[in-house]
Each structure stands twice: as C-alpha cells, then as structure tokens.
Scaffold this motif. Structure first.
Motif, mmCIF file in Angstrom:
data_model
loop_
_atom_site.group_PDB
_atom_site.id
_atom_site.type_symbol
_atom_site.label_atom_id
_atom_site.label_comp_id
_atom_site.label_asym_id
_atom_site.label_seq_id
_atom_site.Cartn_x
_atom_site.Cartn_y
_atom_site.Cartn_z
ATOM 1 N N SER A 189 14.623 -3.748 23.938
ATOM 2 C CA SER A 189 14.958 -2.900 25.150
ATOM 3 C C SER A 189 16.477 -3.568 25.645
ATOM 4 O O SER A 189 16.975 -3.126 26.657
ATOM 5 N N ILE A 190 16.742 -4.871 25.323
ATOM 6 C CA ILE A 190 17.911 -5.557 25.770
ATOM 7 C C ILE A 190 18.730 -5.682 24.555
ATOM 8 O O ILE A 190 19.906 -5.517 24.804
ATOM 9 N N THR A 191 18.594 -5.447 23.433
ATOM 10 C CA THR A 191 19.803 -5.511 22.193
ATOM 11 C C THR A 191 20.410 -4.112 22.074
ATOM 12 O O THR A 191 19.985 -3.211 22.672
ATOM 13 N N GLN A 192 21.634 -4.530 21.957
ATOM 14 C CA GLN A 192 22.696 -3.413 21.805
ATOM 15 C C GLN A 192 23.545 -3.722 20.660
ATOM 16 O O GLN A 192 23.936 -4.963 20.520
ATOM 17 N N THR B 215 30.848 -12.080 15.578
ATOM 18 C CA THR B 215 31.253 -11.443 16.971
ATOM 19 C C THR B 215 32.575 -12.143 17.104
ATOM 20 O O THR B 215 33.042 -13.022 16.800
ATOM 21 N N ASP B 216 33.551 -11.164 17.599
ATOM 22 C CA ASP B 216 34.652 -11.517 18.182
ATOM 23 C C ASP B 216 35.004 -12.003 19.704
ATOM 24 O O ASP B 216 36.031 -11.714 20.062
ATOM 25 N N LEU B 217 33.859 -11.972 20.317
ATOM 26 C CA LEU B 217 33.753 -12.119 21.847
ATOM 27 C C LEU B 217 33.888 -13.509 21.972
ATOM 28 O O LEU B 217 33.096 -14.391 21.530
ATOM 29 N N GLN C 84 33.394 -16.901 24.908
ATOM 30 C CA GLN C 84 32.057 -17.354 25.602
ATOM 31 C C GLN C 84 32.130 -16.590 27.063
ATOM 32 O O GLN C 84 31.053 -16.296 27.399
ATOM 33 N N MET C 85 33.214 -16.362 27.636
ATOM 34 C CA MET C 85 33.189 -15.791 28.903
ATOM 35 C C MET C 85 32.550 -14.275 28.733
ATOM 36 O O MET C 85 31.645 -13.974 29.695
ATOM 37 N N GLN C 86 32.936 -13.789 27.635
ATOM 38 C CA GLN C 86 32.445 -12.282 27.450
ATOM 39 C C GLN C 86 30.881 -12.315 27.163
ATOM 40 O O GLN C 86 30.189 -11.691 27.651
ATOM 41 N N HIS C 87 30.515 -13.232 26.606
ATOM 42 C CA HIS C 87 29.006 -13.517 26.418
ATOM 43 C C HIS C 87 28.161 -13.679 27.774
ATOM 44 O O HIS C 87 27.174 -13.178 28.058
ATOM 45 N N LEU C 88 28.790 -14.655 28.364
ATOM 46 C CA LEU C 88 28.110 -14.781 29.709
ATOM 47 C C LEU C 88 28.091 -13.729 30.618
ATOM 48 O O LEU C 88 27.228 -13.515 31.161
ATOM 49 N N LEU C 89 29.176 -12.816 30.672
ATOM 50 C CA LEU C 89 29.244 -11.443 31.267
ATOM 51 C C LEU C 89 28.158 -10.629 30.515
ATOM 52 O O LEU C 89 27.570 -9.771 31.589
ATOM 53 N N GLN C 90 28.189 -10.470 29.480
ATOM 54 C CA GLN C 90 26.874 -9.495 28.832
ATOM 55 C C GLN C 90 25.729 -10.101 29.224
ATOM 56 O O GLN C 90 24.867 -9.200 29.638
ATOM 57 N N ASN D 136 26.573 -7.704 22.309
ATOM 58 C CA ASN D 136 26.911 -6.497 21.571
ATOM 59 C C ASN D 136 28.526 -6.391 21.426
ATOM 60 O O ASN D 136 29.152 -7.118 21.916
ATOM 61 N N PRO D 137 28.928 -5.541 20.358
ATOM 62 C CA PRO D 137 30.432 -5.665 20.101
ATOM 63 C C PRO D 137 31.274 -4.989 21.175
ATOM 64 O O PRO D 137 32.449 -5.203 20.982
ATOM 65 N N THR D 138 30.907 -4.533 22.217
ATOM 66 C CA THR D 138 31.765 -4.009 23.173
ATOM 67 C C THR D 138 31.988 -5.055 24.374
ATOM 68 O O THR D 138 31.062 -5.477 24.971
ATOM 69 N N PRO D 139 33.130 -5.295 24.481
ATOM 70 C CA PRO D 139 33.438 -6.472 25.487
ATOM 71 C C PRO D 139 33.303 -5.708 26.765
ATOM 72 O O PRO D 139 33.649 -4.625 26.981
ATOM 73 N N PRO D 140 32.976 -6.777 27.980
ATOM 74 C CA PRO D 140 32.754 -6.073 29.331
ATOM 75 C C PRO D 140 34.379 -5.662 29.886
ATOM 76 O O PRO D 140 35.136 -6.517 29.413
ATOM 77 N N ASP D 141 34.361 -5.103 30.839
ATOM 78 C CA ASP D 141 35.453 -4.705 31.362
ATOM 79 C C ASP D 141 35.657 -5.822 32.677
ATOM 80 O O ASP D 141 35.241 -5.490 33.749
ATOM 81 N N TRP D 142 36.336 -6.853 32.174
ATOM 82 C CA TRP D 142 36.669 -7.877 33.105
ATOM 83 C C TRP D 142 37.373 -7.264 34.336
ATOM 84 O O TRP D 142 37.199 -7.849 35.571
ATOM 85 N N LYS D 143 38.285 -6.704 34.197
ATOM 86 C CA LYS D 143 38.986 -6.141 35.386
ATOM 87 C C LYS D 143 38.258 -5.306 36.429
ATOM 88 O O LYS D 143 38.402 -5.522 37.701
#
Length: 292
Positions: free
Chosen positions: A31-34, A103-105, A107-113, A265-272
């Motif tokens: 349910s949480i995996t993407q 993953t090419d994300l 650490q910040m993107q991991h935290l945001l995800q 997941n492979p899609t980075p969050p939209d930080w903007k």
C-alpha cells in the motif's frame, strides 16, 4: 580481508546501500510501495552485498558501551556548528553516490517522499515533519564520523547482544561480548527498566532525537529515536528492557517504519510546488537555526 582506513570510514559504497539492504530484509505491505512490487522487495535470492557485511562487521566490533558513552558526550553538546535545517539538507544531498544502480534520487528527495507519503495518508503535520527530519542526523558524516557510527540497525549496548540483530556473528569480535559486566541478558540494566534508561548503539537516530526533543510531541520523538531499532520493532528481541510506556509508544514507531522504507519511487517530488508547505511546517515546529 584487509581493511584500509578509508574502508573503515566508508565500507558502504554510499549510505543508501544500508537502506537498500533493509528493503530486502524487511518487506512490508505494498500500500506504500511505488515503482516496485512487493515481490521485488521480497527478493531474497540476491545475497547481501559484501560492503553491507563489512559495514556490520565494523559496526558490531566497535559499538561498545564505552564507545557509545563517548560519542554521546562528544556530540550531544551540539557545539560543532549552527545552521538552518535547509543547510543540513544540502549536505545530506552530497551523500548520494551517482553510481547507485537502484535510485538516482538524493537524500532530500527520499525525505520528501517519506513525508509526502505520510501526509497523503492524513497523519498529523508533526508526523509529516518527522518524515522530513528522520535522517537529518546523518550530518554526523559532516564531522568525519565513519558510516558504521552513523547508520545501521541499532541495538542496546551494556547487555547481551541478541541473535535477532542482523549479522549477530560479528559481535564475537566486540570486547563487550567477553565482559561479564555487559554480556548477560540484562547486563547493567534491570528488568523492564524502560528504554529511556538504555543506551543504544550510536548513530543518527539518537543524535536527531536529542536535537528535536524540545520541539516535537513524544510519539514523533519515539519515531526519530527508534526507527532503526529493528531488533525490537520487527523482532521483539528486547521486550525484557521495555516498560509499559515503551510498549504504547512503539505503536507509533511501527506506524512510521513502512513510510521510511517503502515510500521510495523513481519519480522525484516537485520541490518547487512543495517548498511553501514545508517551509511553513518547519517554521511552525523548530527554530530558524539548529545547533549541530
């Protein structure tokens, strides 16, 4: 295997290798995996990386009771540096190895995800903030700390090591395992003394907990302090040290854990787009600058 000084400092190719190993060892509901199926997370056919084993050999050899007390004294004074939380995140981004195959994300993107997955499920905003902050203690690497003293599954020191801790065979090299003060079931502790009286192996969990202990509600502090304590929140190996309050609070630790491990997941969050929300959230709970 001969270990160089550099190997001892950074036995993992990068800090994400430990987290990738966790994904293999601790599968959880999809349910949480993407981006990956639970079958991929449950792939136990791939042996643990040599770098991960070397990491735990060093971790289990050198994380003694005296070592932990020394690190607590050294770092919990928070006199190394003062900076805004966003500066700490900039440093964390440097910890990602571009050669990481999974993953090419950063650490910040991991935290945001992690935090966005918590937010999407409607949890309180302080828990969203825990998702954002839970790995911030990895800035210990900024001060020259070896990886085996920053990440890794945590476990109590000052008492016998459980065979439920990953790679327990490496504890045979730890001098505390031969010390009669520390190698019994309770060691220096008493039955059900409560985890607030227990010293865990040193790393980013304990560090960020102390940094945030005046700013977040208690369930969030338990999440920060014990999110790497897999021997307990997955294996129940240290029930004999926990009190009734720990038992109640660990419901929150267990709630948090899947968001940490399985939100990648492979899609980075939209930080903007997300930045205004998180800037307001940080301002609500923590000071403009933090002492590290």
């Amino acid at each position: 295997m001969k270990t160089t000084d550099q190997d001892a400092r950074n036995p993992l190719g990068n800090l994400d290798e430990w987290e990738e190993d966790l994904l293999k060892r601790y599968p959880d509901p999809e349910s949480i995996t993407q981006g990956k199926t639970t079958e991929e997370y449950r792939n136990y056919e791939t042996p643990a990386r040599d770098t991960v084993k070397e990491f735990y050999r060093l971790n289990h050899t050198y994380q003694t009771y005296d070592f932990v007390l020394g690190k607590e004294k050294e770092f919990l004074r928070f006199d190394k540096k003062e900076m805004p939380v966003w500066e700490a995140f900039k440093f964390l981004n440097q910890l990602v190895d571009d050669s990481d195959p999974d993953t090419d994300l950063d650490q910040m993107q991991h935290l945001l995800q992690t935090s966005e997955a918590i937010r999407a499920d409607g949890h309180p905003d302080w828990m969203v903030l825990v998702g954002l902050l839970h790995d911030m203690g990895k800035v210990l690497c900024l001060f020259g700390e070896p990886q085996w003293a920053v990440v890794g599954d945590t476990f109590p020191v000052g008492c016998a090591y459980s065979d439920k801790v990953v790679f327990p065979e490496f504890f045979q090299n730890n001098p505390d395992a031969q010390d009669s003060r520390y190698n019994t079931r309770y060691g220096i502790y008493s039955p059900n003394c409560g985890l607030h009286n227990v010293h865990l192996s040193w790393g980013h969990d304990e560090y960020v907990y102390h940094m945030m202990k005046d700013h977040l509600p208690e369930p969030g502090l338990y999440m920060l302090r014990y999110h790497s304590f897999y021997a307990q929140h997955r294996e129940n190996a240290y029930e004999h040290l926990m009190d009734s309050h720990d038992q109640e609070m660990f419901k929150w630790v267990k709630l948090f854990n899947p968001y940490d491990l399985y939100s990648k997941n492979p899609t980075p969050p939209d930080w903007k787009a997300l930045r205004p929300y998180y800037e307001d959230l940080v301002t609500k709970y923590i000071p403009a600058t933090l002492k590290f």
